[in-house]
Design a protein around this motif. Structure first.
Motif, PDB file in Angstrom:
ATOM      1  N   MET A 100      30.397  28.293  58.242  1.00 48.61           N
ATOM      2  CA  MET A 100      30.184  27.520  59.464  1.00 48.61           C
ATOM      3  C   MET A 100      29.721  26.110  59.083  1.00 48.61           C
ATOM      4  O   MET A 100      29.454  25.828  57.917  1.00 48.61           O
ATOM      5  CB  MET A 100      29.121  28.195  60.338  1.00 48.61           C
ATOM      6  N   ASN A 153      35.544  27.846  66.910  1.00 45.06           N
ATOM      7  CA  ASN A 153      34.771  28.557  65.899  1.00 45.06           C
ATOM      8  C   ASN A 153      35.503  29.828  65.463  1.00 45.06           C
ATOM      9  O   ASN A 153      35.988  30.597  66.305  1.00 45.06           O
ATOM     10  CB  ASN A 153      33.392  28.903  66.473  1.00 45.06           C
ATOM     11  N   TYR A 177      24.287  30.675  64.115  1.00 47.74           N
ATOM     12  CA  TYR A 177      25.505  31.206  63.504  1.00 47.74           C
ATOM     13  C   TYR A 177      25.272  32.592  62.906  1.00 47.74           C
ATOM     14  O   TYR A 177      26.167  33.438  62.906  1.00 47.74           O
ATOM     15  CB  TYR A 177      26.007  30.250  62.424  1.00 47.74           C
TER      16      TYR A 177
END
Length: 250
Positions: free
Chosen positions: A145, A160, A189
């Motif tokens: 991420m 994402n 995340y």
């Protein structure tokens, strides 16, 4: 509806039809295939198997008189190649093959891998369905991420990787709620990836149990494959004979 599940190697007619189709397939068509050019760009050394693979795929489709072919967005060109080859054969030797149409479901048109590229064994970026829990959990938690903190809003949440994968495994409500939390800020995340793994693991639980059951009953598996291959070969032989007869080989 039930699927006819068999090993391709148990239907040798596919290989014979592949050779027949190669005699009508222009090299520029294969040179322009996205998958071939993509693998060359990644440094994979070309060989005939890689170059002519779309013809094998065409044979695999045409030999069963397929009219609908479910594919991902990245595979659409292979169906287009199949249509072109079949059309050229029909034009040259008379009506022989059914011209298939691709069917692409929007929600699974392209499945991202762990690195953001399309998921593919060739790219070593898959998340296995039947792997062991611990290594698969580790693989999901290692999804890369960006460095934005949890509290920062993320207007691009729909891009994402974890969100895109979650939409495949979770209910629409859960996926939308999770995406909104990420977009508004406040969802880390780490928590996102844990949520993804939980839904992924649950989604394939029944399939894993069925696979374990079949692993303990390989005689039954062999029986199913054998009977299915017989059914597939019956149709494949009919189509191959039609093709050979139309082009004067029988």
């Amino acid at each position: 509806a039930k699927s006819v599940f068999f090993k391709q190697s148990d239907v040798p007619e596919v290989t014979e039809l592949t050779w027949l189709l190669t005699t009508l397939t222009p090299m520029p068509m294969l040179e322009n295939c996205h998958s071939y050019k993509d693998k060359l760009n990644k440094g994979l050394k070309p060989n005939h198997g890689l170059f002519s693979y779309p013809v094998l795929m065409a044979s695999d489709i045409l030999i069963y008189d397929s009219n609908i072919v479910p594919v991902g967005k990245d595979q659409k060109q292979h169906v287009e190649v199949t249509r072109d080859i079949a059309g050229k054969f029909n034009q040259t030797y008379g009506e022989t093959f059914v011209i298939p149409e691709p069917r692409i479901r929007d929600e699974v048109a392209a499945v991202p891998g762990t690195d953001g590229q399309k998921m593919s064994k060739s790219y070593d970026n898959t998340i296995e369905i039947f792997g062991d829990e611990k290594p698969l959990r580790k693989k999901v938690l290692r999804l890369v991420m960006d460095s934005r903190p949890p509290e920062e809003p993320k207007p691009d949440a729909d891009k994402n990787i974890a969100i895109q994968l979650l939409k495949l495994f979770a209910t629409q409500e859960v996926a939308k709620e999770t995406e909104n939390k990420l977009r508004e800020g406040g969802l880390g995340y780490g928590d996102l990836k844990k949520t993804l793994f939980e839904h992924y693991w649950e989604y394939f639980a029944e399939a894993r149990a069925k696979r374990a059951e079949l692993e303990n009953n390989l005689d039954y598996v062999s029986q199913v494959l054998r009977k299915s291959a017989e059914k597939a070969r019956a149709l494949a032989t009919t189509v191959l004979d039609r093709a050979k007869n139309n082009c004067g080989l029988s």
